[in-house]
Design a protein around this motif. Structure first.
Motif, PDB file in Angstrom:
ATOM      1  N   VAL A 134      -3.906  -5.349   8.739  1.00 23.07           N
ATOM      2  CA  VAL A 134      -3.552  -4.381   7.690  1.00 23.07           C
ATOM      3  C   VAL A 134      -2.066  -4.431   7.337  1.00 23.07           C
ATOM      4  CG1 VAL A 134      -5.437  -2.790   8.250  1.00 23.07           C
ATOM      5  CG2 VAL A 134      -3.200  -2.476   9.332  1.00 23.07           C
TER       6      VAL A 134
ATOM      7  N   CYS B  14      -5.294  -0.788   3.402  1.00 26.92           N
ATOM      8  CA  CYS B  14      -6.615  -0.617   3.983  1.00 26.92           C
ATOM      9  C   CYS B  14      -7.643  -0.582   2.866  1.00 26.92           C
ATOM     10  CB  CYS B  14      -6.687   0.644   4.839  1.00 26.92           C
ATOM     11  SG  CYS B  14      -6.258   2.148   3.994  1.00 26.92           S
TER      12      CYS B  14
ATOM     13  N   GLU C 158     -16.078  -0.432   7.733  1.00 27.58           N
ATOM     14  CA  GLU C 158     -14.873  -1.233   7.954  1.00 27.58           C
ATOM     15  C   GLU C 158     -13.682  -0.624   7.233  1.00 27.58           C
ATOM     16  OE1 GLU C 158     -17.735  -2.825   6.868  1.00 27.58           O
ATOM     17  OE2 GLU C 158     -18.341  -3.719   8.768  1.00 27.58           O
ATOM     18  N   THR C 159     -13.944  -0.026   6.067  1.00 29.00           N
ATOM     19  CA  THR C 159     -12.866   0.601   5.299  1.00 29.00           C
ATOM     20  C   THR C 159     -12.289   1.787   6.066  1.00 29.00           C
ATOM     21  OG1 THR C 159     -13.850  -0.081   3.231  1.00 29.00           O
ATOM     22  CG2 THR C 159     -12.347   1.775   3.128  1.00 29.00           C
TER      23      THR C 159
ATOM     24  N   GLU D  76     -10.313   0.551   8.956  1.00 29.56           N
ATOM     25  CA  GLU D  76      -9.012   0.040   8.528  1.00 29.56           C
ATOM     26  C   GLU D  76      -8.045   1.151   8.172  1.00 29.56           C
ATOM     27  OE1 GLU D  76      -9.390  -4.412   6.726  1.00 29.56           O
ATOM     28  OE2 GLU D  76      -8.827  -2.773   5.400  1.00 29.56           O
TER      29      GLU D  76
ATOM     30  N   SER E 202      -6.670   2.237  11.210  1.00 23.67           N
ATOM     31  CA  SER E 202      -5.837   1.158  11.716  1.00 23.67           C
ATOM     32  C   SER E 202      -4.476   1.152  11.016  1.00 23.67           C
ATOM     33  CB  SER E 202      -6.567  -0.158  11.481  1.00 23.67           C
ATOM     34  OG  SER E 202      -5.779  -1.240  11.840  1.00 23.67           O
TER      35      SER E 202
ATOM     36  N   GLU F 210     -11.112  -8.226  12.861  1.00 23.92           N
ATOM     37  CA  GLU F 210     -11.840  -6.960  12.835  1.00 23.92           C
ATOM     38  C   GLU F 210     -11.687  -6.229  14.165  1.00 23.92           C
ATOM     39  OE1 GLU F 210     -15.505  -7.826   9.766  1.00 23.92           O
ATOM     40  OE2 GLU F 210     -15.626  -8.682  11.760  1.00 23.92           O
TER      41      GLU F 210
ATOM     42  N   GLY G  50      -8.265  -4.716  14.281  1.00 20.43           N
ATOM     43  CA  GLY G  50      -8.244  -3.553  13.393  1.00 20.43           C
ATOM     44  C   GLY G  50      -8.944  -2.362  14.019  1.00 20.43           C
TER      45      GLY G  50
END
Lengths: 161, 1091
Positions: B474, B484, B495-496, B499, B502, B993, B996
């Motif tokens: 990120v 993100c 995943e969004t 992130e 993250s 991933e 993150g």
């Protein structure tokens, strides 16, 4: 259908006439237990969207549909409510992970019990409404009101003073 | 001498004394008093006209009475008005009858006349229009006046004289001066005037941006129903006021004067230490592929449009209907990869396969007979639980056809949409017709992103997405600027959200030294004890301008409330939420010694915190507050029935008062937090999370079961893009070992865990394999747990694995390739999905497609003449990984699809194996000799995950991976507070991933660790031990494992810190042992009794 027991009870000769007359004018009183996170928010959205529905429902906010004790439903009927609605989040969307599923199990039992003692299935209803379903909420209100109107004033369980 | 005219005086309205202002008309007074007077030619934004004569009332002037039009007759002192006298009724009846005679076909007039007992008019002289039809215009002039006086356009006027008078445009043609605002059509009471007849070209409707053109919207509008803030905006481009200076009606009617036409954009400067960019994505504009018929045929819609069609709160109320005719189609086709995986988009949009499957499933839920077919290239169901979902969709009868249709055409005769296709699995050519086509449009970078990127110095990739740093998924090219969501790469919601956390973690690490320095705490007065006081309830009923006051008799409700038991004070106010009313409220609480407060206004969901804050400032416990929602669930939804709405408002207030009588102050307890993290698992996930927390100056215990840190990553030499994974791993291991905030325990296993969020105690058994010393037991205290225990590559049970030395798994190949002696084989075959996506292990292992392609490319590049073949079911190179799939094919690596029902077979030969498989493209059986056979073996969850799950009271999935609290919204947390998950323990994922998600877990963990205490109590459940027989029913329904049975005392015990107050235990207990503070049985029953 299990509600046939109830149908027989309300279609006794003496009550038929009254029910028919009542159907025009009579306005039922309905208590709705709505969970704070989905159904209550759905009711708010119906308001924000100015979706009109019948003024018969009195809403009691509870944290989760799982909080609704079967005795609340019975108490409402005893107090003269003509109908009761319990509505929570859609399965999978519960704010409390799976409270609505706990509620569903409980209601499956109480519904059978109510049908057994002759309470029509229209009178006590369960539903799911999400926070984004304002129109669904308004439609549900009208269908619950219509359903209760169809079966007429509640007589069973009502505490006479 | 005349007395000077008074500003305020009294008149009699239907025999009742009414206070009025000088200059008001009778109609205005009647509206204010909720007395209905019918009108036709009146509009509040226009001057009174007195034309339709329907609003006539009887005005008493001394001994005589006179019929006057109420809309333009001003009141004077001593005036007596009757709005519904027999004479008024007679006159209105005649007016209505005459209007109906003129326009006998207008429903609205039929209804009006019907109210006065006129079924059929006695006069048969209906006006006819030029084309001989009966007229529907009553010449009220509303359209003429609103256009002339408000819109300043004067498009229409009265034309002709006497009986020939009509409303028309000049020369009976569409007018050039028309603004197409539609006001004329809007105000016309009979529906006579149409915008299409006064505007020269067919008027274009302003399309709702949110509904993607599926419905229209006005020039002033709330963007969507759940918009925050939920207030209207003005579309200046189309607003008449901004175009001509006219109209301005919204400003006049707004009761709070909120409309400000002079508002302009302003520039605000914010000082900040880090920046997170989350501008989202742009949906591919499918009209760029004209052959697919988007924007040509109305029933070809984009996937996002179909999403709106399916939405219960969308323009079609959730019914599956097609735009062309509003009918339900019999069939829907989904075309995948529109604007993805093509010459202009060398990436996969990652989410379209799953949203198409979801939309198809939802459409079938709405319409069970609907025929759904998905035309796809590869089904990319690489997320947790996705493959299982696709299988369920197949069971529902949704068809999947492997083909990329290039054209959609409408059959002229039937209007059906035809798709020509070649099924790649069967090589059959055909054409199918559908009622509707949905284009699964891909992701593009957000529009106008270059400017934003330049402002922050963020470099973009060739495809226009944000470029990120190696092993820092990120971090952008600009220091302190993070991204993100899909701006970095197309991705799904889970995943969004990961992130997002993250990116927050990265920013927190940067800003660790200034944590909390910008926080100021508000001082509050001590809470007043109400012990022993009888309830003294204050009720504040809100008008909310006209929102409530226009429907409900608010002063009447306040008067009613005052008479209810224990109500010490009741009043009404215009806006209870305004700051001056808040001050007033505080004053009243003190003056009247109120100890319970009720506000009857809007929704507690929006305003309860505000009022609770107010009563807290007045020294009352926040739980002594209750709301009656008489707006959202009363005045707004019963607008036409003032009487019933008022009655309901009274009921709701009575119910609130009943509950208020039994409200109690609720205390909270504060528990200290051990500000130390415990990270279980020393792989890349665990180490990354540990470092993120340690870098913010918090202590971390990092516990690894094996003797060394590094986990699965030790077996990975290079990443898909060629990055050197091993040197990165060495760097991070060094940092972990040398960090003075991190204590590492290797060869350590968890033996026992107790405690809860903020206060865990974990007992470890730490071995010393190096020096042979016997294991010791260590007890660690910590505030949170991060589970990062990883997963393992399974050992295949087929394709001669373990029998033939030339058959290896992907991980074994990685090890071999890192050895200097490795010789690239002349020929190699990869078989994908070995052990994955089959009935016993239905899930997709997510990483193997990319990993196999990575190794295939490395081999091919090292030895271009080698024959390399990948046997696959669906290639799942999601996101930018697609580019490597393209590269592999360009390099000449062969990809052959196989079917799970017709798996390849392997037999050993002298120097390798021969793989036999059926190629659907050639329609023939292939025999592929290979020196090396590489199996992409399934990733298995750790076998002892269930044990770890029990320790920390968290769930695992059927496949054995840890199950997060919410797949999308809480992807690294559990329902049990203070426990987090990341890495393979959650589900297989690639190294970026994993990093993150580890950062995300650290970010969520910091929400606990950064505070020195947790507050508990308030609206939580309690147990009455006298009623409890320790049956455990409450334990089984508690979603938060907050209840445990104290075996010694034989009683259930609730941990207030963990309880979230859902009340499931209360409603489940047969002995009424638990109760829920704030929603006690007696509190809810008091409301039921008061209905």
């Amino acid at each position: 259908m299990g509600n046939q027991v109830g149908d027989v009870a309300t279609t006794k000769p003496d009550s038929t006439a009254e029910t028919t007359i009542a159907a025009d004018d009579w306005q039922p009183s309905i208590v709705a237990f709505l969970c704070n996170w989905c159904s209550y928010a759905g009711a708010d959205l119906a308001g924000v969207s100015r979706l009109q529905y019948g003024p018969n429902v009195r809403i009691i906010r509870v944290p989760c549909s799982a909080r609704v004790d079967p005795q609340f439903i019975l108490k409402a009927l005893q107090n003269g409510a003509d109908g009761v609605l319990v509505s929570g989040c859609h399965p999978g969307d519960c704010h409390y992970i799976h409270g609505n599923l706990v509620a569903r199990r409980k209601f499956a039992v109480i519904k059978k019990f109510l049908e057994h003692i002759g309470i029509e299935s229209e009178r006590v209803q369960f539903s799911w409404v999400s926070a984004s379903e304002g129109s669904r909420f308004a439609a549900l209100m009208n269908s619950v009101i219509d359903g209760v109107k169809r079966v007429g004033p509640s007589r069973k369980l009502v505490k006479e003073l | 001498m005349n007395e000077p005219a008074k500003d305020q005086f009294t008149i009699k309205l239907n025999g009742r004394d009414v206070e009025v202002q000088d200059g008001q008309t009778i109609l205005e007074v009647a509206t204010q008093e909720n007395v209905k007077i019918p009108t036709l030619c009146h509009h509040e934004s226009l001057e009174a006209h007195g034309g339709c004569r329907l609003c006539i009332v009887e005005a008493k002037m001394g001994k005589r009475t006179k019929m006057v039009t109420s809309c333009n007759y001003e009141v004077w002192e001593g005036l007596e008005v009757l709005t519904d006298s027999p004479r008024v009724q007679r006159n209105r009846r005649m007016t209505a009858e005459l209007l109906l005679s003129r326009c006998p076909e207008v429903d609205m007039l039929k209804e009006l006349a019907g109210q006065y007992g006129v079924e059929k008019p006695r006069f048969a002289d209906a006006e006819t229009t030029a084309d001989g039809k009966p007229s529907d215009c009553i010449l009220c002039g509303l359209c003429v006046r609103i256009c002339r006086d408000r819109m300043k356009a004067s498009v229409t006027d009265f034309v002709g004289r006497g009986v020939d008078m009509v409303v028309d445009t000049p020369y009976h043609r569409g007018s050039e001066v028309c603004l197409s605002c539609g006001a004329c059509e809007h105000v016309c009471p009979t529906g006579s005037i149409r915008l299409s007849t006064v505007y020269p070209v067919p008027p274009a409707k302003r399309q709702s941006e949110f509904e993607l053109g599926l419905s229209a919207r006005p020039s002033i509008f709330i963007p969507f129903s759940q918009a925050l803030p939920n207030v209207p905006v003005i579309d200046r481009e189309n607003c008449v006021h901004f175009n001509t200076g006219g109209c301005g009606i919204c400003e006049e009617v707004c009761p709070t004067d909120a409309i400000d036409y002079d508002q302009t954009d302003s520039t605000t400067e914010i000082e900040t230490g880090a920046v997170i960019l989350a501008p989202g994505f742009c949906l591919y504009d499918s009209s760029q592929k004209p052959a697919l018929g988007f924007e040509t045929y109305p029933d070809v819609v984009s996937s996002l449009q179909f999403e709106r069609i399916l939405s219960a709160s969308g323009p079609c109320d959730g019914k599956v209907i097609r735009p062309s005719d509003g009918e339900t189609p019999d069939s829907v086709a989904f075309i995948q990869c529109v604007g993805s995986r093509d010459s202009e988009h060398n990436y996969c949009s990652s989410v379209c396969c799953m949203y198409a499957v979801k939309e198809a499933v939802m459409a079938k839920e709405h319409e069970p007979d609907l025929d759904c077919e998905i035309f796809y290239m590869d089904i990319r169901a690489h997320g947790k639980g996705f493959d299982e979902y696709v299988e369920r969709a197949k069971d529902l009868g949704i068809r999947f056809t492997r083909c990329r249709p290039s054209r959609v055409e409408e059959h002229r005769s039937t209007g059906r949409l035809a798709i020509g296709y070649v099924d790649e699995d069967t090589q059959e050519y055909g054409e199918k017709t559908f009622g509707m086509v949905v284009l699964s449009a891909g992701f593009e970078p957000p529009s106008e992103i270059k400017e934003l990127a330049a402002t922050f110095g963020v470099e973009l990739t060739d495809s226009g997405f944000a470029g990120t740093q190696p092993f820092r998924p990120v971090a952008t090219s600009a220091e302190g600027v993070y991204v993100c969501g899909p701006f970095a790469q197309p991705k799904d919601i889970p995943e969004t959200v990961v992130e997002a956390s993250s990116a927050a973690a990265n920013a927190m690490v940067d800003l660790a030294s200034v944590r909390g320095t910008e926080v100021t705490e508000q001082p509050l007065p001590p809470e007043r004890s109400i012990d022993g006081e009888p309830p003294r309830i204050g009720v504040f009923v809100c008008h909310c301008g006209l929102n409530i006051g226009g429907v409900v008799d608010v002063p009447g409700v306040a008067e009613y409330a005052e008479r209810l038991p224990n109500v010490a004070y009741a009043t009404d106010s215009m806006y209870t939420c305004s700051s001056d009313t808040q001050d007033f409220l505080k004053g009243v609480i003190e003056e009247h010694r109120l100890n319970r407060v009720i506000v009857a206004s809007c929704s507690p969901r929006t305003h309860e915190p505000l009022f609770q804050q107010t009563i807290r400032e007045a020294g009352l416990n926040v739980n002594l507050f209750e709301m009656a929602n008489i707006r959202d669930q009363c005045s707004w939804v019963h607008m036409q029935d003032h009487k019933a709405a008022t009655a309901k408002a009274k009921d709701l207030v009575r119910m609130a008062v009943a509950k208020a009588n039994v409200l109690e102050p609720l205390g909270s307890i504060t528990l200290g937090v051990t500000q130390t993290a415990f990270v279980l698992g020393g792989g890349i996930a665990g180490m990354t999370a540990a470092l993120a927390i340690a870098d913010q100056d918090f202590d971390v215990y990092l516990v690894e079961r094996s003797a060394e840190l590094g986990g699965n990553t030790r077996n990975v030499e290079r990443a898909l893009d060629g990055r050197d994974v091993q040197s990165y791993l060495r760097g991070i291991m060094d940092r972990v070992r040398n960090h003075d905030r991190i204590s590492v325990y290797t060869s350590a296993e968890v033996e026992h865990v107790e405690g809860f969020v903020g206060n865990f105690k974990t007992q470890l058994r730490v071995g010393h394999p190096g020096n042979g010393a016997s294991p010791e037991t260590v007890e660690l205290e910590h505030g949170i747990v991060i589970i990062a225990t990883g997963a393992t590559e399974s050992k295949p049970t087929e394709y001669l694995y373990g029998e033939n030395e030339n058959v290896v798994t992907l991980q074994e190949l990685d090890e071999k390739m890192s050895e200097s002696t490795f010789k690239v084989p002349e020929s190699a075959v990869f078989i994908q999905c070995v052990g994955s996506r089959e009935p016993d292990h239905q899930y997709c292992s997510r990483i193997c497609c990319s990993a196999a392609i990575k190794q295939a490319i490395r081999m091919k590049k090292a030895k271009p003449e080698a024959t390399i073949c990948v046997l696959y079911r669906d290639i799942r190179t999601y996101g930018f990984r697609e580019a490597y799939y393209s590269e592999a094919r360009e390099l000449g690596i062969l990809f052959v699809k196989y079917d799970v029902d017709q798996k390849p077979t392997v037999r050993a030969t002298g120097n390798g194996v021969v793989v036999e498989t059926f190629d659907p493209v050639l329609g023939a059986q292939l025999e592929i000799p290979a020196e090396m056979l590489v199996l992409s073996a399934r990733v298995d969850a750790n076998a002892d995950n269930d044990q770890t799950a029990k320790f920390y009271k968290v769930p695992i999935t059927d496949s054995g991976f840890f199950l997060e609290a919410h797949v999308k919204l809480r992807p690294v947390e559990f329902a049990s507070e203070g426990v987090f998950v990341c890495g393979f323990a959650h589900y297989p994922k690639d190294i970026d991933e994993t990093i993150g998600q580890a950062m995300a877990a650290s970010s969520r963990a910091m929400t606990v660790l950064s505070k020195d205490s947790v507050e508990a109590g308030g609206k939580t459940a309690t147990i009455n031990p006298a009623r409890c027989n320790a049956c455990g029913a409450c334990v089984s329904v508690c979603p938060y494992t907050a209840i445990a049975i104290d075996e010694e005392k034989e009683v259930a015990v609730i941990n207030e810190v963990l309880c979230k107050g859902c009340g499931a235990c209360v409603a489940t207990c047969k002995g009424s042992a638990p109760n829920l503070n704030g929603f006690k049985d007696e509190q809810i029953l008091s409301m039921i009794n008061a209905v």
